[in-house]
Design a protein around this motif. Sequence first.
Motif, PDB file in Angstrom:
ATOM      1  N   TYR A 373     -55.167 -60.805 -24.500  1.00 35.96           N
ATOM      2  CA  TYR A 373     -55.308 -62.146 -24.869  1.00 35.96           C
ATOM      3  C   TYR A 373     -56.248 -62.790 -23.851  1.00 35.96           C
ATOM      4  O   TYR A 373     -56.252 -62.539 -22.787  1.00 35.96           O
ATOM      5  CB  TYR A 373     -53.917 -62.668 -25.142  1.00 35.96           C
ATOM      6  CG  TYR A 373     -53.004 -62.565 -23.996  1.00 35.96           C
ATOM      7  CD1 TYR A 373     -53.004 -63.316 -23.032  1.00 35.96           C
ATOM      8  CD2 TYR A 373     -52.092 -61.349 -24.101  1.00 35.96           C
ATOM      9  CE1 TYR A 373     -52.086 -63.222 -21.911  1.00 35.96           C
ATOM     10  CE2 TYR A 373     -51.187 -61.166 -22.830  1.00 35.96           C
ATOM     11  CZ  TYR A 373     -51.147 -62.060 -21.858  1.00 35.96           C
ATOM     12  OH  TYR A 373     -50.295 -61.799 -20.930  1.00 35.96           O
ATOM     13  N   ALA A 374     -56.369 -64.133 -24.058  1.00 34.14           N
ATOM     14  CA  ALA A 374     -57.306 -65.003 -23.324  1.00 34.14           C
ATOM     15  C   ALA A 374     -56.354 -65.468 -22.056  1.00 34.14           C
ATOM     16  O   ALA A 374     -55.190 -65.899 -22.368  1.00 34.14           O
ATOM     17  CB  ALA A 374     -57.792 -66.267 -23.916  1.00 34.14           C
ATOM     18  N   GLY A 375     -56.783 -65.601 -21.215  1.00 35.00           N
ATOM     19  CA  GLY A 375     -55.982 -65.706 -19.801  1.00 35.00           C
ATOM     20  C   GLY A 375     -55.160 -64.870 -19.095  1.00 35.00           C
ATOM     21  O   GLY A 375     -54.445 -65.229 -18.357  1.00 35.00           O
ATOM     22  N   GLN A 376     -55.311 -63.689 -19.692  1.00 38.11           N
ATOM     23  CA  GLN A 376     -54.225 -62.490 -19.135  1.00 38.11           C
ATOM     24  C   GLN A 376     -54.626 -62.082 -17.619  1.00 38.11           C
ATOM     25  O   GLN A 376     -53.879 -61.796 -16.820  1.00 38.11           O
ATOM     26  CB  GLN A 376     -54.449 -61.346 -20.226  1.00 38.11           C
ATOM     27  CG  GLN A 376     -53.284 -60.443 -19.800  1.00 38.11           C
ATOM     28  CD  GLN A 376     -53.450 -59.425 -20.982  1.00 38.11           C
ATOM     29  OE1 GLN A 376     -54.238 -59.273 -21.658  1.00 38.11           O
ATOM     30  NE2 GLN A 376     -52.111 -58.471 -21.045  1.00 38.11           N
ATOM     31  N   GLY A 377     -56.078 -62.448 -17.484  1.00 38.11           N
ATOM     32  CA  GLY A 377     -56.557 -62.088 -16.154  1.00 38.11           C
ATOM     33  C   GLY A 377     -55.928 -63.089 -15.197  1.00 38.11           C
ATOM     34  O   GLY A 377     -55.387 -62.652 -13.748  1.00 38.11           O
ATOM     35  N   GLN A 378     -55.915 -64.512 -15.186  1.00 37.95           N
ATOM     36  CA  GLN A 378     -55.061 -65.313 -14.610  1.00 37.95           C
ATOM     37  C   GLN A 378     -53.616 -64.993 -14.346  1.00 37.95           C
ATOM     38  O   GLN A 378     -52.753 -65.075 -13.405  1.00 37.95           O
ATOM     39  CB  GLN A 378     -55.242 -66.632 -14.920  1.00 37.95           C
ATOM     40  CG  GLN A 378     -56.682 -67.227 -14.914  1.00 37.95           C
ATOM     41  CD  GLN A 378     -57.536 -67.055 -16.529  1.00 37.95           C
ATOM     42  OE1 GLN A 378     -57.543 -65.805 -16.714  1.00 37.95           O
ATOM     43  NE2 GLN A 378     -58.119 -67.884 -16.883  1.00 37.95           N
ATOM     44  N   LYS A 379     -53.063 -64.502 -15.358  1.00 40.20           N
ATOM     45  CA  LYS A 379     -51.640 -64.019 -15.368  1.00 40.20           C
ATOM     46  C   LYS A 379     -51.401 -63.023 -14.461  1.00 40.20           C
ATOM     47  O   LYS A 379     -50.249 -63.030 -13.608  1.00 40.20           O
ATOM     48  CB  LYS A 379     -51.062 -63.789 -16.771  1.00 40.20           C
ATOM     49  CG  LYS A 379     -49.712 -63.380 -16.924  1.00 40.20           C
ATOM     50  CD  LYS A 379     -49.358 -61.889 -16.936  1.00 40.20           C
ATOM     51  CE  LYS A 379     -48.152 -61.578 -17.231  1.00 40.20           C
ATOM     52  NZ  LYS A 379     -47.775 -59.841 -17.398  1.00 40.20           N
ATOM     53  N   VAL A 380     -52.159 -62.173 -14.550  1.00 40.73           N
ATOM     54  CA  VAL A 380     -52.193 -60.836 -13.555  1.00 40.73           C
ATOM     55  C   VAL A 380     -52.385 -61.073 -12.117  1.00 40.73           C
ATOM     56  O   VAL A 380     -52.003 -60.829 -11.211  1.00 40.73           O
ATOM     57  CB  VAL A 380     -53.080 -59.699 -14.002  1.00 40.73           C
ATOM     58  CG1 VAL A 380     -53.402 -58.616 -12.886  1.00 40.73           C
ATOM     59  CG2 VAL A 380     -52.719 -59.201 -15.243  1.00 40.73           C
TER      60      VAL A 380
END
Length: 642
Positions: A373-380
């Motif tokens: 999903y979009a934004g998953q990189g920032q979550k990680v």
Amino acid sequence: MTYKNLQHFIDVLEKEGELIRIKEYVDPKLEIAEITDRISKTPGGGKALLFENTGYDFPVLMNAYGSERRMCLALGVNALDDVAKDIESLFHMLSAPKESIIDKLKMLPKLGQFASWMPKVRSGKGECQQVVWQGKDADITKLPVITCWPKDGGPFVTLPIIHTKDPISQTRNVGMYRMQIFGPQLTGMHWHKHKVSAKHFNEYKKLGKKMPVAVALGGDPVYAYSATAPLPENVDEYMLAGFLRKKKVELVKCITVPEIEVPADADFVIEGYVDPNDDLIWEGPFGDHTGYYSLPDWYPRFHITCITHKKDAIYPATIVGIPPQEDAWLGKATERIFLAPMKMTMIPEIIDMDMPIEGVFHNLVIAQIKKEYAGQGQKVMNAMWGAGQMMFNKILVLADEGVKIQNYEELTRYALQNLNPATDIYYTQGPMDVLDHSCNKLGFGGKMCLDGTKKYEEEIDDTYDLENTISEINDDDIIQRFPEIMKVNSSLLQKGIPVLVISVEKNRKGHVQELHQNICQLTEVEGIKLILYVEHSVDAGDLAVALWRFCNNLDPKRDHILVNRPSVRNPNKNFTCMGLDGTRKTKDLDNFQRDWPNIIVADDETIRSVDEKWNRLGLGAFLPSPSLKYKSGVYGNEATVS
């Protein structure tokens, strides 16, 4: 595999062709380190070295963990990933639903295994106490403690397994912190403020009580690794050691500080105390794992009350410095072993992780995720920067399942294809390793995440021209336009990687920012997404060295320069390029107020001495000193301590 002691491990190394015995006299002051530096930088990490003639009563073991093969032997596995698989299997078994009495009964053998890993304190003395030095005889200068580099503050114990306890809960901590020798019964205790032992020290300070400390050296090689492992505070390092060796660690009480227990099979135990009422001692400098000298600072004094050892004790040591060194393989073990716990407890989408040698652990970390999903990189990104010692990470690169992250060329090409420098690079500030010299303030600085994952529609800004075709760059033409540029490395462009590396000689405030702005006005740079600037004393064509120096000297939040301008080749879009200033920072040109350390090299006398005795060492073909590369030519201006 369980080792009876360090000698057993040495026997296995020798049987496996992983050890060289050196019978020629070698001085623990600088010479042992210089020889080890040459060997550890050979392909695959060279061999372990046992220096049998040191001028002391004890041989010195070096580079014991200095290859993937030896790291696996130390941990008793065929591959480092085997440990992670064991942890993952155990976690799944414990967390699976138990729906019947049969399911619960199946747990009993595993619970029995847990019990078998827990450390046990046995009565009586251990092998580590076969010889006891007390009173004036407790003299650490009788040990072959090595001096690693010419500008070090003195000899340092470099593989100490340091035991402390919380004065309230009596919870044990086992860590590894260097110890500078100041006298027969006095060393420094270099525990950083983030470390558990430093917290214990603060608790003793509140109570106004002396803090008992014991330092073990040697024994099963898994002890030293466990002392470096990034465990949660409430997990006993000797439980990890027991899990790794599949047998509990037997401990014995110390003689003068019986509150502390140490491994019975250790080669040496140094007992004593730290008094919170003492004045701190000026400790350092020390040639550190960053490849730079860590600067001196104030640290607690450790008073030695007793030294015990085995009759046939072997002194283990290591050196750190310009990578690659032995510590890279200890770091690789941690990378592989702790991937599974991170995945299972905090970041379920993480697939793999890699810490390139040039990034010296915390500076550069690559993570591969399953993106859904979009934004998953920032979550990680946020989860990783909140995960234990990962809080010290400076540069985080994220990729997804579309690439193998251990292939750095493919990774870089893939990540930059997916990267918009204006929208996909994130900055923050937070805790940093106190050895990071690039921060404006000690232990606090900038972090950067480059999200190289494939983007969902919600993450794409259509106003930018991100076409990956790049015009041909003429390196000499750029150098002629900008005389402060010493070298341009555009070799990555031919591999489809839109990155330039530029060596620049700064001569005024804001110079790199101004230079980047001017370079980005050139039509031919359209398509380039990153320009990495390094000191003029760094050869931009030597990518490994340039990346090592760049990562050390960069504070990403402070040192990034983003250019946005209308695209020439696509007038309806914008061209954007990120510049990152990895040059040395100074007070005059950068308003940098801290001292800046210099890189670590051996001195000429030590190099000559080792050269002269090389043919008598039994180490094969002559290897020149790695320091020579940094003592002359383009590298010379940072090769000494100021």
